[in-house]
Design a protein around this motif. Structure first.
Motif, short mmCIF file in Angstrom:
data_model
loop_
_atom_site.label_atom_id
_atom_site.label_comp_id
_atom_site.label_asym_id
_atom_site.label_seq_id
_atom_site.Cartn_x
_atom_site.Cartn_y
_atom_site.Cartn_z
N GLU A 189 -10.12 9.42 -8.18
CA GLU A 189 -9.83 10.07 -8.73
C GLU A 189 -8.39 10.67 -8.68
N THR A 190 -8.18 11.47 -7.32
CA THR A 190 -6.95 11.75 -7.93
C THR A 190 -6.21 11.14 -6.87
N TYR A 191 -6.35 9.27 -6.33
CA TYR A 191 -4.99 8.90 -6.10
C TYR A 191 -5.38 7.97 -7.25
N ILE A 192 -6.15 7.57 -7.77
CA ILE A 192 -5.78 6.38 -8.67
C ILE A 192 -4.94 6.92 -10.15
N ASN A 193 -5.29 8.68 -10.00
CA ASN A 193 -4.69 8.61 -11.69
C ASN A 193 -2.48 9.37 -11.14
N ASP A 194 -2.25 9.32 -9.59
CA ASP A 194 -1.34 10.15 -9.56
C ASP A 194 -0.43 9.14 -8.38
N GLY A 195 -0.70 9.48 -7.41
CA GLY A 195 -0.26 8.30 -6.21
C GLY A 195 -0.57 6.68 -6.75
N ARG A 196 -1.53 6.15 -7.29
CA ARG A 196 -1.78 4.90 -6.92
C ARG A 196 -0.47 4.16 -7.82
N GLU A 197 -0.54 5.45 -8.84
CA GLU A 197 0.33 5.37 -10.40
C GLU A 197 2.06 4.81 -9.66
N LYS A 198 2.55 5.82 -9.00
CA LYS A 198 3.38 6.40 -8.25
C LYS A 198 3.89 5.18 -7.97
N LEU A 199 2.85 3.77 -6.82
CA LEU A 199 3.01 3.09 -5.58
C LEU A 199 3.43 1.97 -7.13
N LEU A 200 2.62 1.94 -7.80
CA LEU A 200 3.05 1.06 -8.76
C LEU A 200 3.57 0.50 -9.61
N ASP A 201 4.63 1.96 -9.30
CA ASP A 201 5.77 1.56 -9.36
C ASP A 201 7.19 0.98 -9.67
N LYS A 202 6.33 0.64 -7.44
CA LYS A 202 6.84 -0.62 -7.27
C LYS A 202 7.04 -1.60 -7.13
N ALA A 203 6.05 -2.07 -7.61
CA ALA A 203 5.72 -3.67 -7.88
C ALA A 203 6.42 -4.16 -8.55
N ASP A 204 6.29 -5.94 -8.22
CA ASP A 204 6.95 -6.21 -9.31
C ASP A 204 6.09 -6.88 -10.87
N SER A 205 4.56 -6.59 -10.68
CA SER A 205 3.91 -7.20 -11.57
C SER A 205 2.01 -6.07 -11.96
N ALA A 206 2.11 -6.13 -12.20
CA ALA A 206 0.67 -5.39 -12.42
C ALA A 206 -0.37 -5.86 -11.33
N ARG A 207 -1.07 -4.73 -10.68
CA ARG A 207 -1.94 -5.21 -9.72
C ARG A 207 -3.50 -4.66 -10.46
N ASP A 208 -4.46 -5.09 -10.06
CA ASP A 208 -5.68 -4.53 -10.12
C ASP A 208 -6.68 -3.66 -9.00
N ASN A 209 -5.83 -4.32 -8.01
CA ASN A 209 -6.75 -3.68 -6.91
C ASN A 209 -6.21 -2.36 -6.43
N VAL A 210 -7.50 -1.54 -6.25
CA VAL A 210 -7.49 -0.21 -5.88
C VAL A 210 -6.85 0.47 -4.47
N PHE A 211 -6.88 0.07 -3.67
CA PHE A 211 -6.46 0.18 -2.48
C PHE A 211 -4.77 -0.49 -2.68
N LEU A 212 -3.40 -0.36 -2.89
CA LEU A 212 -2.47 -0.61 -2.69
C LEU A 212 -1.34 -0.46 -1.56
N ASN A 213 0.09 -1.38 -1.09
CA ASN A 213 0.79 -0.95 -0.12
C ASN A 213 2.09 -0.13 0.14
N ALA A 214 2.81 0.17 0.63
CA ALA A 214 4.20 0.85 0.15
C ALA A 214 4.76 0.81 -0.85
N ARG A 215 4.47 -0.69 -0.78
CA ARG A 215 5.05 -1.44 -1.94
C ARG A 215 4.94 -1.86 -3.39
N GLY A 216 3.55 -1.71 -3.37
CA GLY A 216 2.90 -2.05 -4.63
C GLY A 216 1.64 -2.75 -4.66
N GLY A 217 2.54 -3.28 -3.70
CA GLY A 217 1.06 -5.21 -3.47
C GLY A 217 -0.01 -4.25 -3.05
#
Length: 302
Positions: free
Chosen positions: A191-219
């Motif tokens: 919950e901590t990651y999905i509501n905070d860290g994942r959102e920040k990683l997703l900002d770096k991606a060129d498109s939305a992802r449904d994957n739970v675990f993202l890399n540093a570029r949001g992929g």
């Protein structure tokens, strides 16, 4: 060799469509097939129906000359048995020459696992104020809480997690489905990651992802990426043990059995089709029981 290519393509389609084999399994089969075809080419054998027991003996000798282990040879023979079974079923050969070949099975290695003291070190190394630290914490808590295969963890989607009842929907080997419960520590980390860290990683991606675990570029995080993350966590914890995703799966199973879970339940949780795959963990727990007994019972030793 062209007819080899045609039948190879047909076998690949059979594995993918009829057997619903995973991409990894398909590639293993095709690699084994390719090396066998190369051997046939060297021996000037152009027809698959000309392969007999004597030719297979020569092939086995070649494999052992290459210093292949018994396990690798067994896998290749198993692949070729399946291939010739396919040929026989489709009337491409009269019989299966590989049914007469048997490789003595070597003892299955006892899986390595981590003690709770070692796990605690890994749980304490991540910076929970950093998006990647939150991701790494959620990753290791999830792997230990569920015993997921690395491919299952990599493919986990947000829509697969139901926080209201604490379960994950997992599509495992051969598209076999199961529901996996997870505990409070994994819940908080996710919950901590999905509501905070994942959102920040997703900002770096060129498109939305449904994957739970993202890399540093949001992929989407890859299986290799997951292994690298665990290696870095081990370095931070100054540990000397080797930790990989499957070791956390072994740890999950071993700890459950050590605490009294029955084998059938652990089989279901791991997504094993056969109980024999789960029974290897009983060797670990038996060793532990003996160790505890020998060190605890007043008359166990002089």
């Amino acid at each position: 060799m062209s007819n080899f290519a045609d039948v190879s393509k047909a076998f690949r389609e059979y594995l993918q469509i009829e057997k619903n084999a995973s991409p990894y399994t398909v590639e293993f089969y095709m690699d084994d097939l390719e090396s066998f075809f190369a051997f046939l080419d060297e021996e000037a054998i152009s027809r698959l129906q000309d392969v007999d027991y004597q030719i297979i003996r020569v092939y086995l000798t070649r494999l052992y000359d290459k210093k292949l282990g018994r396990r690798s040879v067994s896998r290749k023979i198993s692949s070729l048995k399946s291939f010739y079974r396919f040929l026989e079923r489709h009337n491409r050969v009269a019989d299966n020459p590989f049914i007469y070949v048997s490789i003595p099975k070597s003892a299955r290695p006892i899986p390595g696992f981590l003690y709770m003291e070692e796990l605690e070190k890994l749980f304490e190394v991540n910076d929970l104020t950093d998006p990647l630290g939150q991701r790494n914490q959620a990753l290791i808590e999830t792997l230990y809480a569920t015993g997921l295969r690395v491919s299952e963890c990599q493919g986990l989607k947000l829509s697969d997690i139901d926080f209201t009842i604490g379960t994950m929907f997992i599509k495992g080997k051969g598209n076999k489905e199961r529901y996996m419960p997870f505990g409070r520590f994994a819940e908080v980390a996710l919950e901590t990651y999905i509501n905070d860290g994942r959102e920040k990683l997703l900002d770096k991606a060129d498109s939305a992802r449904d994957n739970v675990f993202l890399n540093a570029r949001g992929g989407p995080l890859t299986a290799r990426g997951i292994r690298k993350i665990l290696n870095k966590m081990v370095e931070k914890a100054a540990m000397t043990v080797h930790v990989h995703p499957h070791k956390l799966r072994h740890t999950f199973a071993t700890h459950l059995l050590n605490e009294g879970a029955d084998l059938r339940t652990v089989q279901e949780l791991l997504g094993h089709e056969n109980l024999s795959s789960t029974q290897i963990y009983t060797h670990v727990t038996k060793d532990r029981l003996r160790h505890v007994y020998m060190n605890s019972h007043p008359r166990a030793k002089e």
